[in-house]
Design a protein around this motif. Sequence first.
Motif, PDB file in Angstrom:
ATOM      1  N   THR A  23       0.675  -1.244   0.075  1.00  0.00           N
ATOM      2  CA  THR A  23       0.152   0.032   0.277  1.00  0.00           C
ATOM      3  C   THR A  23       0.515   1.179   0.197  1.00  0.00           C
ATOM      4  O   THR A  23       0.642   2.304  -0.714  1.00  0.00           O
ATOM      5  N   THR A  58      -8.816   2.971   1.963  1.00  0.00           N
ATOM      6  CA  THR A  58      -8.168   3.423   1.001  1.00  0.00           C
ATOM      7  C   THR A  58      -9.092   2.984  -0.392  1.00  0.00           C
ATOM      8  O   THR A  58     -10.527   3.433   0.501  1.00  0.00           O
ATOM      9  N   ASN A  59      -9.424   3.732  -0.972  1.00  0.00           N
ATOM     10  CA  ASN A  59      -9.551   3.919  -2.591  1.00  0.00           C
ATOM     11  C   ASN A  59      -9.000   3.521  -3.801  1.00  0.00           C
ATOM     12  O   ASN A  59      -7.983   4.088  -3.547  1.00  0.00           O
ATOM     13  N   GLY A  60      -9.561   2.684  -4.345  1.00  0.00           N
ATOM     14  CA  GLY A  60      -9.309   2.007  -5.333  1.00  0.00           C
ATOM     15  C   GLY A  60      -8.525   1.068  -5.486  1.00  0.00           C
ATOM     16  O   GLY A  60      -7.712   0.772  -6.304  1.00  0.00           O
ATOM     17  N   SER A  61      -8.039   0.588  -4.310  1.00  0.00           N
ATOM     18  CA  SER A  61      -7.616  -0.668  -4.442  1.00  0.00           C
ATOM     19  C   SER A  61      -8.444  -1.945  -5.215  1.00  0.00           C
ATOM     20  O   SER A  61      -9.860  -2.013  -4.755  1.00  0.00           O
ATOM     21  N   GLY A  73      -4.626   0.829  -3.620  1.00  0.00           N
ATOM     22  CA  GLY A  73      -5.120   1.926  -3.916  1.00  0.00           C
ATOM     23  C   GLY A  73      -4.291   3.418  -3.238  1.00  0.00           C
ATOM     24  O   GLY A  73      -3.302   3.243  -2.788  1.00  0.00           O
TER      25      GLY A  73
END
Length: 356
Positions: A23, A58-61, A73
């Motif tokens: 990450t 998170t965003n977009g993982s 993400g």
Amino acid sequence: MAAHTLLKFEGHNYFRQRLVLATLSGKTLRIDKIRSDDQNPGLRDFEASFLRLLENVTNGSVIEISYTVYKPGVITGGKVSHDCGVARSIGYFLEAIIALAPFAKTPLHLTLAGITNDNVDLSVDTLRTVTLPQLKRFGVEDGLELKIIKRGAPPLGGGEILFHCPNVRQLCPVQFTDEGRIKRIRGIAYCTRVSPQTANRLVDSARSVLNRYIPDVYIYTDVYKGPESGKSPGFSLSLVAESTTGVLLSAERAAEKGETPEDLSRVAAKMLLAEVRRGGCVDSANQWLNLLFMVLGPEDVSKVRVGKLTPFTIQYLRDLKDFFGVAFKIKPDATSQTIMMACLGIGYSNANKKTT
């Protein structure tokens, strides 16, 4: 950062740390042969739960469970709630999130429910009194807080905590090499759904061991009743030795079936004395976090003195090299039986941090 680099590993060991490093580095992670020789191969429920928590912060993982592929993400932060279940304690989840939270887009406000103290993962007490002060040394300070709302002993848990972490643009370099001398010992003896006298028994027994070495020993009693006491009876002792230079060394023990408060306290006290004997400016449980933040620090040399490296830390050093390409200069000190760890930071910057 090479966003599309794929790193491959095998086995379920070091699962959390590799997800955290993926990450932060932006590298895609693939883990094969997870418990391939087991009767029940693949991820356990608590590992799948950790992936869900990672998805929430998170965003977009992109997570492909069938192939165990993780494409990281952006760490978003914000308000997040998660039920950790009872297979692993809150510490299993929170310990990893503490490493990510400073690099979120917005400050993280995290609520976790589950078991607060056991003998498998770090307790919420040690995370609050020892791990969080490590963050402050690297410049993560304003608004950093961990509140224990409810206690939750195994097996049924029922505990709840609130964790607030500010986000930072960059970490500070660290020179933490002077161990100093141990000046005081503090602790927390907690009990839920058992006689309140249990906490006093924990304190008296621990002091009978520790006062032989140092007079300044104070252990707080924390007795929980009613809705705040979780779903199972239990008790535990968390101890912290503090030195003249701000070194914090920890040890803890939670009650096992049939264990008396006196037995538990003696074991915890001896564990703390063993930690002090190992030396270093960082205790065994927090070696990995200091090494990670040294790597992510500015393009400057950071140095930390540690005691004997744990097997977990040795593997962590290998993983840091794989994900960030950073090797440490390791210099044993024969006089103090400690090790000086030094590295040049990569100048990691939180590009997602909103300017205020």
